[in-house]
Design an enzyme around this catalytic site. Structure first.
Site, PDB file in Angstrom:
ATOM      1  N   LYS A 261      38.288  75.829  61.404  1.00 19.07           N
ATOM      2  CA  LYS A 261      37.273  76.854  61.152  1.00 19.07           C
ATOM      3  C   LYS A 261      37.148  77.815  62.341  1.00 19.07           C
ATOM      4  CE  LYS A 261      34.635  75.463  57.348  1.00 19.07           C
ATOM      5  NZ  LYS A 261      34.575  73.977  57.203  1.00 19.07           N
ATOM      6  N   ARG A 262      37.388  77.285  63.531  1.00 19.89           N
ATOM      7  CA  ARG A 262      37.198  78.085  64.732  1.00 19.89           C
ATOM      8  C   ARG A 262      38.194  79.237  64.858  1.00 19.89           C
ATOM      9  NH1 ARG A 262      38.272  74.319  68.133  1.00 19.89           N
ATOM     10  NH2 ARG A 262      37.527  72.772  66.664  1.00 19.89           N
TER      11      ARG A 262
END
Ligand code: GLU
Length: 488
Positions: A261-262
Site C-alpha cells: 500500500k505504501r
C-alpha cells in the site's frame, strides 16, 4: 514423478479476500488461468475464508466480480460448482477437523497446551540465546498426568503438527531445487483451541482433496511449502501425487521495495474506476515476470494462452511501472472501435454527471469520441475532455480563470470573436484557417499564445480535445457565446 506429468493439469487460485484484490493477487490469478488454459486443464477458484472476521461476503463477491470483469473464468468454484466442492473453506470446516483428529490418532500431531504467554516467554529466551525461534516441542510427549493437570486447569489445547528431524526437498518449477531444513521449520499449529483451522492445514488438505496438480502462487508462500508437504505426508499421499509448486517472483514497486500500500499497491477496483481497460491490465500483468521472448509489449489473451509456460516465468522480482501500464492502456483505447469505445465511455460520463444517458447526448458523445481517442490514457479522462459539450456555461478552473482575464488574452479572444462572427462554413478546417489568419499571420502570435486563450474560453480548461474540432462540435452559436462571455 511420472504420475505428476500424466495427470490432467488442475491449477487453483485461492485468495483470502480480506479486501479488494490487488495487483499481486491478479497477477497470480492470471498466471493460474493462463497455465490451465494453455494446458487444456482446469482452473479451480477457491475462497480461503476461514478467517471470517477479515474475509467478508462483500469482499468475496467483489473478488468474483473483479475476476469476471477481467475476463478470467474458472471451471470449478463459486458460481459454477464442481465435483470437489464446496469451494469456500468456511463450508469445509468438518473436513479439516477430521484430518486434524486423524493426524493426532496416527501420532503425526499432538495437543499442545502451552499458553500464549508461556510461548512468548520461551521465545524471548530463544532470542537471548540466539537460537532459532519457534516451538520447542514441550508438549510433544505429555504424560497422562500432564494432560489431566492441564485439563483440570481448564486449558484448551491447540493441535500441533510434529515436524520430524531432517529436511524437505522439492523442485520448484521456477526456482529449481529447494531445501528446507526442519530445524528451521518448528512444529506448527494446525487448529486453534476454538477448533478453527489454520491456513496451512486448510490449504494443504484442499489442494489434495481437490486434486490440484500445480500450485502457482506468490513467492511469499514459499516458506510455508515444507509445512504443506508435511500435511500431505500425514494424509498418506504418495510423493508422486503431490502438486508441483511454482512460486512467482515478487512484484516490486518503483522504489524497489515489495509492492505494498505504501508504494502504490492499490486494488484492481481502483484501476477500474480510473478507466484502465481489463485487457490492458491483463496485458500488462501478463508481462510482469513472464515473457514470451524478445521485447514483447503487447499481448492478447489468446496469445497469452497459446504461449504461456511456467519455464518462461522469471525468477527475479518484477517491477510494477504505472507509466508502462498507462501506455498499454492508451494503446488499447486507440484500438477500440468507436462503438466499443462509446459503450465503455458512457458509464464514466453518466457517473460523473456529464450526461444522463439520453439518446441525443449519446449521439453527441459518439461524434466527439474520434477526436479524443488519440489523447487519453485512461477512460476516466473522457469526463474532463467532453464536459464542455454538455454545459450551458463553462466553468473555468482556477488557473484558467486567471489566465483568461489577462489583457493579452482578452485581446486575442476579442479578435478571434470578430474573425469568426462572419464565418459561414462552420467546419474545423475553416475555423482553423480563420483563426490562423488573424492571430498568427496578422497579429504575429505564437500558436500557444494565440490558441490558448480561445481554448480556455471555449472549453473552460487549457486541457481539451483539439480546439478546432471542439468548436465545430460545439457549434457556431455556442462557441461565439462563450467567446463573448469570456471578454465581458
Ligand atoms: N489464501 C492465500 C492468500 O491469499 C493463498 C493460498 C495459496 O495460494 O496457497 O495469501
Amino acid at each position: 514423478m511420472g504420475n505428476q506429468e500424466q495427470r490432467e493439469v488442475r491449477t487453483r487460485f485461492a485468495p483470502s479476500p480480506t479486501g479488494d484484490l490487488h495487483v499481486g493477487n491478479i497477477r497470480t490469478a492470471l498466471f493460474d488461468w493462463a497455465y490451465a488454459r494453455h494446458t487444456g486443464g482446469k482452473l479451480i477458484f477457491r475462497i480461503e475464508d476461514t478467517d471470517r472476521e477479515r474475509v467478508t461476503d462483500e469482499y468475496i463477491q467483489r473478488a468474483i466480480e473483479t475476476l469476471q470483469w477481467l475476463g478470467l473464468n474458472w471451471d470449478e468454484g463459486p458460481e459454477v460448482g464442481g465435483a470437489y466442492g464446496p469451494y469456500l473453506q468456511s463450508q469445509r470446516l468438518d473436513i479439516y477437523t477430521h484430518w486434524a483428529k486423524t493426524f493426532i490418532a496416527n501420532g503425526d500431531a499432538y495437543n499442545c497446551y502451552c499458553s500464549t504467554e508461556e510461548l512468548e516467554a520461551r521465545r524471548e529466551k530463544q532470542r537471548e540465546l540466539n537460537q532459532a525461534p519457534g516451538y520447542d516441542g514441550q508438549c510433544r510427549s505429555l504424560s497422562a498426568e500432564d494432560i489431566a493437570r492441564y485439563d483440570s486447569e481448564g486449558r484448551k489445547p491447540v493441535i500441533r503438527m510434529r515436524m520430524p528431524d531432517g529436511e524437505t526437498r522439492f523442485t520448484d518449477l521456477i526456482r529449481g531445487e529447494v531445501t528446507f531444513e526442519h530445524k528451521y521449520v518448528p512444529d506448527f499449529v494446525l487448529m486453534r483451541a476454538d477448533g478453527s483451522p489454520l491456513y496451512t492445514l486448510a490449504v494443504a488438505v484442499d489442494d489434495i482433496l481437490m486434486k490440484v496438480t500445480h500450485v502457482l502462487r506468490g513467492e511469499d508462500l514459499l516458506s510455508s511449502t515444507p509445512r504443506q508437504i508435511r500435511v500431505y505426508q500425514a494424509m498418506g499421499v504418495a510423493p508422486e501425487d503431490f502438486p508441483f509448486f511454482a512460486h512467482l517472483p515478487f512484484v516490486m514497486g518503483q522504489d524497489n521495495a515489495k509492492l505494498s500500500k505504501r508504494n502504490g499497491e492499490v486494488s484492481i477496483a481502483w484501476y477500474r474506476e480510473q478507466g484502465f481497460l481489463p485487457e490492458a491490465i491483463c496485458n500488462y500483468l501478463a508481462l510482469l515476470g513472464w515473457s514470451p521472448g524478445d521485447d514483447v509489449e503487447n499481448i492478447s489473451m489468446d496469445e497469452l494462452v497459446k504461449l504461456f509456460t511456467v519455464e518462461r516465468v522469471n525468477s527475479s522480482p518484477a517491477r510494477f511501472d504505472m507509466k508502462k501500464l498507462e501506455a498499454i492502456n492508451g494503446d488499447k483505447i486507440r484500438a477500440l472501435t468507436i462503438d466499443d469505445f462509446l459503450s465503455r465511455a458512457l458509464p464514466f460520463l453518466i457517473k460523473d454527471d456529464v450526461i444522463k444517458g439520453e439518446e441525443a447526448e449519446i449521439a453527441v458523445v459518439r461524434s466527439a469520441l474520434p477526436i479524443i481517442q488519440e489523447r487519453i490514457a485512461r477512460m476516466s479522462e473522457v469526463t474532463q475532455m467532453l464536459r464542455f459539450l454538455f454545459v450551458n456555461e463553462v466553468v473555468f478552473d482556477e488557473e484558467s480563470a486567471a489566465k483568461v482575464k489577462e489583457e493579452p488574452a482578452q485581446h486575442v479572444i476579442a479578435q478571434a470573436l470578430q474573425a469568426l462572427e462572419n464565418l459561414v462554413d462552420w467546419k474545423h478546417e475553416s475555423i482553423e484557417a480563420a483563426l490562423r489568419a488573424i492571430l498568427i499571420e496578422k497579429l504575429g502570435l505564437k500558436p500557444r499564445l494565440a490558441f490558448g486563450p480561445v481554448r480556455i474560453a471555449v472549453t473552460g480548461s487549457h486541457i481539451s480535445p483539439p480546439l478546432f474540432e471542439s468548436m465545430e462540435l460545439l457549434g457556431k452559436e455556442r462557441s461565439l457565446a462563450r467567446l463573448k462571455a469570456a471578454v465581458q
